[in-house]
Design a protein around this motif. Structure first.
Motif, short mmCIF file in Angstrom:
data_model
loop_
_atom_site.label_atom_id
_atom_site.label_comp_id
_atom_site.label_asym_id
_atom_site.label_seq_id
_atom_site.Cartn_x
_atom_site.Cartn_y
_atom_site.Cartn_z
N LYS A 81 29.71 42.97 33.95
CA LYS A 81 30.92 43.14 33.12
C LYS A 81 31.97 42.09 33.50
O LYS A 81 33.08 42.42 33.90
N ALA A 99 34.99 39.82 33.37
CA ALA A 99 36.22 40.05 32.61
C ALA A 99 37.18 38.87 32.67
O ALA A 99 38.00 38.71 31.79
N GLY A 100 37.12 38.07 33.72
CA GLY A 100 38.02 36.94 33.85
C GLY A 100 37.27 35.74 34.37
O GLY A 100 36.27 35.88 35.09
N SER A 132 34.25 43.10 36.61
CA SER A 132 34.83 44.44 36.65
C SER A 132 33.80 45.53 36.89
O SER A 132 34.13 46.61 37.35
N GLY A 183 38.18 47.08 40.03
CA GLY A 183 38.30 46.81 38.60
C GLY A 183 38.95 45.46 38.34
O GLY A 183 39.89 45.38 37.56
N LEU A 189 40.02 42.24 36.69
CA LEU A 189 39.96 41.81 35.30
C LEU A 189 40.37 40.36 35.12
O LEU A 189 39.76 39.64 34.35
N ASN A 224 43.74 43.57 39.76
CA ASN A 224 42.85 44.72 39.86
C ASN A 224 43.45 45.90 39.10
O ASN A 224 44.46 46.46 39.51
N VAL A 225 42.81 46.27 37.99
CA VAL A 225 43.36 47.29 37.11
C VAL A 225 43.28 48.69 37.71
O VAL A 225 44.14 49.54 37.45
N VAL A 229 46.02 43.25 33.58
CA VAL A 229 44.77 42.71 33.03
C VAL A 229 44.69 41.19 33.07
O VAL A 229 43.62 40.63 32.97
#
Length: 135
Positions: free
Chosen positions: A31, A33-34, A48, A79, A81, A95-96, A129
């Motif tokens: 996953k 995310a960034g 993530s 998490g 992102l 970090n979400v 995010v």
């Protein structure tokens, strides 16, 4: 899964073909995310799905194995992102899941302890995010 990272050459537009595609079981992507790219062309990815940062050497493609992976309980990754690099290639991650920004020295790998963590009520971070580094 279908976890992959694509990079496009500067100036790309319309129906451009990626200059780099990284995907496959050996990549460690989960996953993603960034993404951020340093001046040498190394690719940094915030994953993530497994709370990691994976790094790919310039020129990596297809089912590339990371040249470095930041993961483990001491990292503070939760998490992740967004990811950004400063001019010295220090790594900054949002970090979400724990409302934080964690920073790591360039060339970090393994269960790296952050060189700095921004976290707490005064920060006003709530489910961050994205991240950018100013001049």
């Amino acid at each position: 899964g279908n976890d992959s990272v694509t990079v496009y050459a500067a100036g790309s537009h319309d129906n451009a073909t990626p200059s780099v595609t990284i995907s496959g079981v050996d990549t460690g992507l989960n996953k993603p995310a960034g993404i951020s790219v340093d001046s040498a062309g190394n690719i940094f990815v915030a994953n993530s799905g497994n709370d990691t940062v994976t790094v790919y050497a310039a020129g990596s493609h297809d089912n590339a194995t990371p040249s470095a992976t930041i993961s483990g309980v001491d990292t503070g990754l939760s998490g992740p992102l967004g990811i950004a690099l400063d001019s010295g290639a220090d790594i900054y991650v949002v970090n979400v899941l724990n409302n934080s920004v964690t920073a790591y020295p360039a060339s970090s790998s393994g269960d790296a302890t952050p060189s700095a963590t921004i976290q707490g009520p005064s920060t006003q971070l709530v489910m961050p995010v994205g991240i950018a580094i100013g001049p």
